[in-house]
Design a protein around this motif. Sequence first.
Motif, PDB file in Angstrom:
ATOM      1  N   ASP A  18       1.203  -1.462   0.103  1.00 31.37           N
ATOM      2  CA  ASP A  18       0.314   0.187   0.241  1.00 31.37           C
ATOM      3  C   ASP A  18       0.890   1.242  -0.202  1.00 31.37           C
ATOM      4  O   ASP A  18       1.031   2.170   0.819  1.00 31.37           O
ATOM      5  CB  ASP A  18      -0.878  -0.042   1.166  1.00 31.37           C
ATOM      6  CG  ASP A  18      -1.856   1.081   1.137  1.00 31.37           C
ATOM      7  OD1 ASP A  18      -1.706   1.860   0.420  1.00 31.37           O
ATOM      8  OD2 ASP A  18      -3.112   1.610   1.831  1.00 31.37           O
ATOM      9  N   LEU A  19       1.096   1.771  -1.298  1.00 31.86           N
ATOM     10  CA  LEU A  19       1.625   3.546  -1.456  1.00 31.86           C
ATOM     11  C   LEU A  19       1.336   4.159  -0.628  1.00 31.86           C
ATOM     12  O   LEU A  19       2.041   5.563  -0.331  1.00 31.86           O
ATOM     13  CB  LEU A  19       3.156   3.244  -2.476  1.00 31.86           C
ATOM     14  CG  LEU A  19       4.119   2.049  -2.929  1.00 31.86           C
ATOM     15  CD1 LEU A  19       3.885   2.046  -4.574  1.00 31.86           C
ATOM     16  CD2 LEU A  19       5.234   2.210  -2.169  1.00 31.86           C
ATOM     17  N   ALA A  20       0.212   4.407  -1.091  1.00 33.65           N
ATOM     18  CA  ALA A  20      -0.491   6.078  -0.853  1.00 33.65           C
ATOM     19  C   ALA A  20      -0.613   5.932   0.839  1.00 33.65           C
ATOM     20  O   ALA A  20      -0.590   6.484   0.981  1.00 33.65           O
ATOM     21  CB  ALA A  20      -2.324   4.504  -1.286  1.00 33.65           C
ATOM     22  N   ALA A  21      -0.330   4.535   1.281  1.00 32.21           N
ATOM     23  CA  ALA A  21      -0.632   4.857   3.260  1.00 32.21           C
ATOM     24  C   ALA A  21       0.551   5.244   3.529  1.00 32.21           C
ATOM     25  O   ALA A  21       0.466   6.269   3.847  1.00 32.21           O
ATOM     26  CB  ALA A  21      -0.758   3.318   3.807  1.00 32.21           C
ATOM     27  N   GLN A  22       2.146   5.342   2.660  1.00 23.55           N
ATOM     28  CA  GLN A  22       3.196   5.725   3.387  1.00 23.55           C
ATOM     29  C   GLN A  22       3.564   7.122   3.202  1.00 23.55           C
ATOM     30  O   GLN A  22       3.890   8.415   3.031  1.00 23.55           O
ATOM     31  CB  GLN A  22       4.202   4.528   2.362  1.00 23.55           C
ATOM     32  CG  GLN A  22       5.526   5.429   2.447  1.00 23.55           C
ATOM     33  CD  GLN A  22       6.333   4.899   1.353  1.00 23.55           C
ATOM     34  OE1 GLN A  22       6.347   4.923   0.324  1.00 23.55           O
ATOM     35  NE2 GLN A  22       7.590   3.576   2.342  1.00 23.55           N
ATOM     36  N   TYR A  23       2.857   7.383   1.531  1.00 21.02           N
ATOM     37  CA  TYR A  23       2.706   9.053   0.640  1.00 21.02           C
ATOM     38  C   TYR A  23       1.969   9.826   1.462  1.00 21.02           C
ATOM     39  O   TYR A  23       1.997  10.999   1.880  1.00 21.02           O
ATOM     40  CB  TYR A  23       2.144   9.011  -0.111  1.00 21.02           C
ATOM     41  CG  TYR A  23       2.229  10.216  -1.303  1.00 21.02           C
ATOM     42  CD1 TYR A  23       3.227  10.723  -1.291  1.00 21.02           C
ATOM     43  CD2 TYR A  23       0.803  10.538  -1.917  1.00 21.02           C
ATOM     44  CE1 TYR A  23       3.388  12.482  -1.951  1.00 21.02           C
ATOM     45  CE2 TYR A  23       1.173  12.157  -2.290  1.00 21.02           C
ATOM     46  CZ  TYR A  23       2.181  12.530  -2.279  1.00 21.02           C
ATOM     47  OH  TYR A  23       2.432  13.874  -2.749  1.00 21.02           O
ATOM     48  N   ALA A  24       0.819   9.283   2.430  1.00 29.16           N
ATOM     49  CA  ALA A  24      -0.207   9.900   2.781  1.00 29.16           C
ATOM     50  C   ALA A  24       0.812  10.102   4.327  1.00 29.16           C
ATOM     51  O   ALA A  24       0.353  11.529   4.794  1.00 29.16           O
ATOM     52  CB  ALA A  24      -1.588   9.116   3.822  1.00 29.16           C
ATOM     53  N   ALA A  25       1.533   9.737   4.935  1.00 34.12           N
ATOM     54  CA  ALA A  25       1.987  10.227   6.106  1.00 34.12           C
ATOM     55  C   ALA A  25       3.361  11.056   5.594  1.00 34.12           C
ATOM     56  O   ALA A  25       3.878  12.142   6.334  1.00 34.12           O
ATOM     57  CB  ALA A  25       3.476   8.920   6.857  1.00 34.12           C
ATOM     58  N   ILE A  26       3.892  10.876   4.652  1.00 31.90           N
ATOM     59  CA  ILE A  26       5.025  11.814   4.246  1.00 31.90           C
ATOM     60  C   ILE A  26       5.135  12.458   3.065  1.00 31.90           C
ATOM     61  O   ILE A  26       5.697  13.058   2.265  1.00 31.90           O
ATOM     62  CB  ILE A  26       6.823  10.839   3.601  1.00 31.90           C
ATOM     63  CG1 ILE A  26       6.164   9.629   2.212  1.00 31.90           C
ATOM     64  CG2 ILE A  26       6.552   9.936   4.799  1.00 31.90           C
ATOM     65  CD1 ILE A  26       7.763   9.347   2.387  1.00 31.90           C
ATOM     66  N   GLY A  27       3.926  12.287   2.671  1.00 29.76           N
ATOM     67  CA  GLY A  27       3.350  13.567   1.601  1.00 29.76           C
ATOM     68  C   GLY A  27       4.020  14.902   1.426  1.00 29.76           C
ATOM     69  O   GLY A  27       4.591  15.516   0.562  1.00 29.76           O
ATOM     70  N   ALA A  28       3.782  15.898   3.173  1.00 32.94           N
ATOM     71  CA  ALA A  28       4.146  17.161   2.497  1.00 32.94           C
ATOM     72  C   ALA A  28       6.190  17.337   2.521  1.00 32.94           C
ATOM     73  O   ALA A  28       5.752  18.161   2.201  1.00 32.94           O
ATOM     74  CB  ALA A  28       3.760  17.342   4.445  1.00 32.94           C
ATOM     75  N   GLU A  29       6.483  16.583   3.479  1.00 33.87           N
ATOM     76  CA  GLU A  29       7.971  16.177   3.636  1.00 33.87           C
ATOM     77  C   GLU A  29       8.716  15.945   1.619  1.00 33.87           C
ATOM     78  O   GLU A  29       9.429  17.081   0.926  1.00 33.87           O
ATOM     79  CB  GLU A  29       8.701  14.507   4.077  1.00 33.87           C
ATOM     80  CG  GLU A  29       9.266  15.139   5.717  1.00 33.87           C
ATOM     81  CD  GLU A  29       9.121  13.835   5.992  1.00 33.87           C
ATOM     82  OE1 GLU A  29       9.913  13.932   5.808  1.00 33.87           O
ATOM     83  OE2 GLU A  29       8.408  13.662   6.394  1.00 33.87           O
ATOM     84  N   MET A 357       2.920  -7.552   2.745  1.00 33.64           N
ATOM     85  CA  MET A 357       3.930  -7.382   4.047  1.00 33.64           C
ATOM     86  C   MET A 357       4.403  -5.667   2.873  1.00 33.64           C
ATOM     87  O   MET A 357       4.973  -4.931   2.144  1.00 33.64           O
ATOM     88  CB  MET A 357       5.406  -7.341   2.842  1.00 33.64           C
ATOM     89  CG  MET A 357       7.137  -6.956   3.702  1.00 33.64           C
ATOM     90  SD  MET A 357       6.431  -6.888   5.875  1.00 33.64           S
ATOM     91  CE  MET A 357       6.626  -8.345   6.729  1.00 33.64           C
ATOM     92  N   PHE A 358       3.774  -4.875   4.103  1.00 32.08           N
ATOM     93  CA  PHE A 358       4.889  -3.042   4.145  1.00 32.08           C
ATOM     94  C   PHE A 358       4.404  -2.632   5.630  1.00 32.08           C
ATOM     95  O   PHE A 358       3.894  -3.244   6.201  1.00 32.08           O
ATOM     96  CB  PHE A 358       3.490  -1.943   2.871  1.00 32.08           C
ATOM     97  CG  PHE A 358       2.163  -2.453   2.961  1.00 32.08           C
ATOM     98  CD1 PHE A 358       1.283  -3.657   2.403  1.00 32.08           C
ATOM     99  CD2 PHE A 358       1.173  -1.904   4.026  1.00 32.08           C
ATOM    100  CE1 PHE A 358       0.314  -2.989   3.072  1.00 32.08           C
ATOM    101  CE2 PHE A 358       0.549  -1.965   4.336  1.00 32.08           C
ATOM    102  CZ  PHE A 358      -0.685  -2.669   3.429  1.00 32.08           C
ATOM    103  N   PRO A 359       5.099  -2.000   5.561  1.00 29.10           N
ATOM    104  CA  PRO A 359       5.242  -0.814   7.443  1.00 29.10           C
ATOM    105  C   PRO A 359       4.493  -0.284   7.736  1.00 29.10           C
ATOM    106  O   PRO A 359       3.361  -1.251   9.307  1.00 29.10           O
ATOM    107  CB  PRO A 359       6.218   0.249   6.788  1.00 29.10           C
ATOM    108  CG  PRO A 359       6.820   0.153   5.975  1.00 29.10           C
ATOM    109  CD  PRO A 359       6.387  -0.643   4.830  1.00 29.10           C
ATOM    110  N   GLU A 360       3.124   0.214   6.455  1.00 28.27           N
ATOM    111  CA  GLU A 360       2.139   0.733   7.709  1.00 28.27           C
ATOM    112  C   GLU A 360       1.111  -1.085   7.611  1.00 28.27           C
ATOM    113  O   GLU A 360      -0.265  -0.281   8.343  1.00 28.27           O
ATOM    114  CB  GLU A 360       1.518   1.457   6.271  1.00 28.27           C
ATOM    115  CG  GLU A 360       2.697   2.631   6.999  1.00 28.27           C
ATOM    116  CD  GLU A 360       2.925   2.708   5.511  1.00 28.27           C
ATOM    117  OE1 GLU A 360       3.597   1.431   4.771  1.00 28.27           O
ATOM    118  OE2 GLU A 360       4.480   3.603   5.219  1.00 28.27           O
TER     119      GLU A 360
END
Length: 379
Positions: A18-29, A357-360
Motif C-alpha cells: 500500500d504505497l498510498a498509506a506511505q504517501y499519506a504519511a510523508i506527502g508534505a515532506e 508486507m509493507f510498513p503500514e
Amino acid sequence: MTALQNASSLLDPVPQLDLAAQYAAIGAEIRTAVERVLASQQFILGSEGAAFEQEIAQLCGVAHGVGVASGTDALILALRACGVQAGDEVVIPPFTFVATGSAISALGAKPVFADIRPDTYNIDPSDLARRVTNKTKAIIAVHLYGLACDMDPIVNFARAHNLRVIEDNAQSIGASYKGRRAGSLGDAACMSFYPTKNLGAYGDAGMVATNSNDAAARLRTLRNHGQSAKYVSSEPGWNSRLDEIQAAILRVKLRHLPEWQRARQGHAAAYTKLLLGIPGVMPPLIPEGYDHVFHQYTIRVERRDALMKFLSERKIGCSVYYPVPLHLQPLYASLGHKAGDFPHAERAAQEVLSLPMFPELRPEQVTRVAEAVAEFVTH
Ligand SMILES: Cc1ncc(COP(=O)(O)O)c(C=O)c1O
C-alpha cells in the motif's frame, strides 16, 4: 467499534503493498523536497543526486555510490565496470527477476546458472564450482526478498578463481550479513529504487555502490555517454543518470528507512509466530548472523496456487516472485535447459507465495492473513 463494524472491517481488503498509506504519511515532506528541486531548476547531476550517492554509500558502508537510471542499468554498468564483455560467462541463480539475466545478455555475455538453497532461496555456494569455465568472469549474488546470500564462501570461491562478485541488492537495501551491510560484500553492488522496493522512488532509479575508486570513476563515465571530460568521450556509454527530483524524493524516504525496516521486521516476526508449526507452511528462514529486511515475506506451501485463490477470495493480496525460473524462460530457450536442471529453483517457483508486507500493515491485518493461511492448510 461495534461488533458489526468490527466484522465488516475484518472483510476490508488487505493489499499486498500500500504505497498510498506511505504517501499519506510523508506527502508534505516529499512535496517540499520536490519544490526545492523545481526552484533550483537543476534536474540532472546536481547536488541532490551527489548527496544521495554519499548517503547510500554510507548506508552500505562503502566509499562510492554512483546514481543511475534503474536497477537494470546498475547491473549492466557494474558488469561493464567489472570488465564483462561479449562472449564472457557470468554465474547467477535462476530464481531471480529476469533483469539479473538480461543485464548480462545486453552485453552479449552469457548467464550460466547455479541452483539455489532451498531454505534461503539464494544461490548455493556449493553449486558454483561445476558451473565455472575458462570464460567465467563474474558471479552475481542476488540477495532475494531482503536476505543476503551466504557471501563468505562465494567471495572466497571468486577470489580463488579470479572472478568478480557483483551483488544484486535490488531487494535488500539495509540488510546485513555477519555485521556487514549488503552492498559492501563484493566488488560492486546494484540497487533498484523501483517504486515498490523498500526504498522506492516515484519513477525509475538505481545505484551502484563500490569501494573501488577505479570502478566508481568508470561508472561515472559510462552513465554519461562515456564522457571523460565535457564533450570528450573515451568509450561508448549510456545516458543513465539518476535525476534530481528522484534523488530528492529518495533522500526524504531514506530518513524513514530505519523505522520502516523495523516495522517490516515486526510484521515478519508476528507472521512467523502465527505460522510456525502449522503443518505444510514454511515461513522464511533468518539464518544466524543475518539481518533480514523483508522486502517480501515469502512462505512456502505445496498447494500454492490453490492458496492464492483462497486468499484472493478473502480479498487478501499475495504474489509469486517468481513463477518461471530463468533457465525455463523463453528468452533463454537457446541455452538448451530443461525442467529438472535446477530442481531447487523449480520447486521454489512452484511453492513460494509472498504475503502482504509493507510498513503500514496493521497487526490485525497480519493476524487475518495468517489465520486465512492456517485455515486453508488445515482444512
Ligand atoms: C532482483 C532484482 N534485480 C534487478 C531488478 C531491476 O531493477 P529495476 O526495475 O530498477 O530496473 C529488480 C527489480 O525490479 C530486482 O528485483
